[in-house]
Design an enzyme around this catalytic site. Structure first.
Site, mmCIF file in Angstrom:
data_model
loop_
_atom_site.group_PDB
_atom_site.id
_atom_site.type_symbol
_atom_site.label_atom_id
_atom_site.label_comp_id
_atom_site.label_asym_id
_atom_site.label_seq_id
_atom_site.Cartn_x
_atom_site.Cartn_y
_atom_site.Cartn_z
ATOM 1 C CE LYS A 52 -3.827 -2.356 2.161
ATOM 2 N NZ LYS A 52 -4.536 -2.870 3.250
ATOM 3 C CD GLN A 96 -3.436 -4.736 6.420
ATOM 4 O OE1 GLN A 96 -3.493 -3.632 5.935
ATOM 5 N NE2 GLN A 96 -3.662 -5.842 5.832
ATOM 6 C CG ASP A 119 -9.599 -0.697 5.008
ATOM 7 O OD1 ASP A 119 -9.378 -0.970 3.684
ATOM 8 O OD2 ASP A 119 -8.947 -0.810 6.006
HETATM 9 N N1 GUN Z 1 -6.673 -7.217 6.281
HETATM 10 C C1 GUN Z 1 -6.774 -8.143 5.188
HETATM 11 N N2 GUN Z 1 -7.391 -7.252 4.059
HETATM 12 C C2 GUN Z 1 -7.602 -6.167 4.755
HETATM 13 C C3 GUN Z 1 -7.864 -4.941 4.307
HETATM 14 O O1 GUN Z 1 -8.371 -4.665 3.018
HETATM 15 N N3 GUN Z 1 -7.856 -3.745 4.864
HETATM 16 C C4 GUN Z 1 -7.346 -3.931 6.428
HETATM 17 N N4 GUN Z 1 -7.274 -2.823 6.915
HETATM 18 N N5 GUN Z 1 -7.055 -5.037 6.865
HETATM 19 C C5 GUN Z 1 -6.851 -6.001 6.076
#
Ligand code: GUN
Length: 293
Positions: A52, A96, A119
């Site tokens: 990211k 995350q 998200d």
């Molecule tokens: N853990 C697995 N996929 C994601 C996601 O798309 N966003 C976040 N914040 N955590 C994750």
């Protein structure tokens, strides 16, 4: 059979975003800024967050990574979220997942300002999505919808079977595919661990969305000739022949299923890169102060 090349598509979309950032810079506007909070050192989470941050650099966004040890208290994490919510500089942020067991994920999700929840996990965004209102779509379903749209795959009147009912992928995907909207209007079956005859359900699908987290779970005998196969799984399986000691496989047995599919996503290089791109698109939307129209 055509491969749905998420890697290439995400590069195209990132190039479009980079162009937009260039224009913003030329006009002296504010550069979009994404922050990510990473707790502990789960290897998969580290890898996702790294990707990211790298993507932010690529398109010219500002990014901030806040790393904390997994001994952090819930209160301390909520304080970080409060600071990000009230920061004028940060347009959007993510925490995350998964979080350490002593931290309540629901409480954390609810603490995020929905306007910065890029998200799309907050119930305000989820509810707005379900009602077809302007919102941040969750990154993985948003990425899949982008892919379906850009490859010109028809969903209207088709039968889509979603395997897995998680809040992040399966459930929102089932809502998006059934919406009265572009890349919607499908008849959707949402299947899960209590589904009686999963193979029979999947075999009726024109479009299969596999999001269960079990390596190679969907086999060729389960799918209809000509089905569109979207594989959301990113599973690490041990592989001594690889430098890292593992390789990534999806929830779909690619080699056999690809022989029957009309379109199929590979793993890696399918849905995964599209997820990151969606997060960038949501951050751009946030920085434009466009959210909730
Ligand atoms: N853990 C697995 N996929 C994601 C996601 O798309 N966003 C976040 N914040 N955590 C994750």
């Amino acid at each position: 059979m055509e491969i749905l090349n998420g890697k290439k598509l995400s590069q195209d979309i990132k190039a479009e975003i980079a162009e937009e950032v260039k224009l913003i810079k030329q006009k002296g506007g504010k550069i979009p800024h994404l922050a990510a909070v990473l707790i502990g050192n789960n290897p998969a989470s580290e890898s996702y967050v790294r990707s990211k941050v790298r993507s932010c650099d690529f398109v010219g966004f500002e990014s901030t990574l806040i790393r904390k040890d997994d001994s952090i208290t819930e209160e301390e994490l909520l304080e970080i979220i409060h600071e990000l919510n009230t920061s004028d500089d940060v347009d959007g942020f993510i925490v995350q997942l998964p979080l350490p067991k002593h931290i309540d994920e629901v409480k954390v999700t609810l603490a995020i300002d929905p306007k910065k929840d890029v998200d799309g996990f907050h119930p305000v965004n989820f509810g707005r999505m379900a009602q077809g209102l302007d919102c941040y779509l969750p990154a993985t379903p948003f990425g899949i919808i982008q892919m379906i749209e850009r490859y010109g795959i028809e969903t209207s009147g088709k039968h889509a079977v979603v395997v897995g009912r998680s809040n992040i992928v399966g459930t929102p995907m089932s809502i998006l595919l059934s919406r009265k909207a572009k890349s919607g209007n499908a008849t959707v079956t949402l299947t899960h661990s209590r589904t009686k005859d999963l193979a029979a359900e999947v075999s009726r699908a024109d479009i299969v969305i596999a999001a269960i987290g079990i390596p190679n779970f969907i086999s060729a005998d389960m799918v209809k000739e000509g089905a569109v196969i979207i594989d959301v799984g990113i599973n690490r399986v041990e592989d001594e022949s690889r430098k890292k000691g593992y390789r990534l496989v999806g929830d779909v047995d690619f080699d056999s299923v690809s022989e029957k599919a009309s379109y199929i996503t590979p793993v890696p290089g399918g849905v995964g890169p599209m997820t990151v791109t969606s997060l960038l698109m949501n951050t751009l939307k946030s920085s434009r102060k466009e959210i909730y129209g």
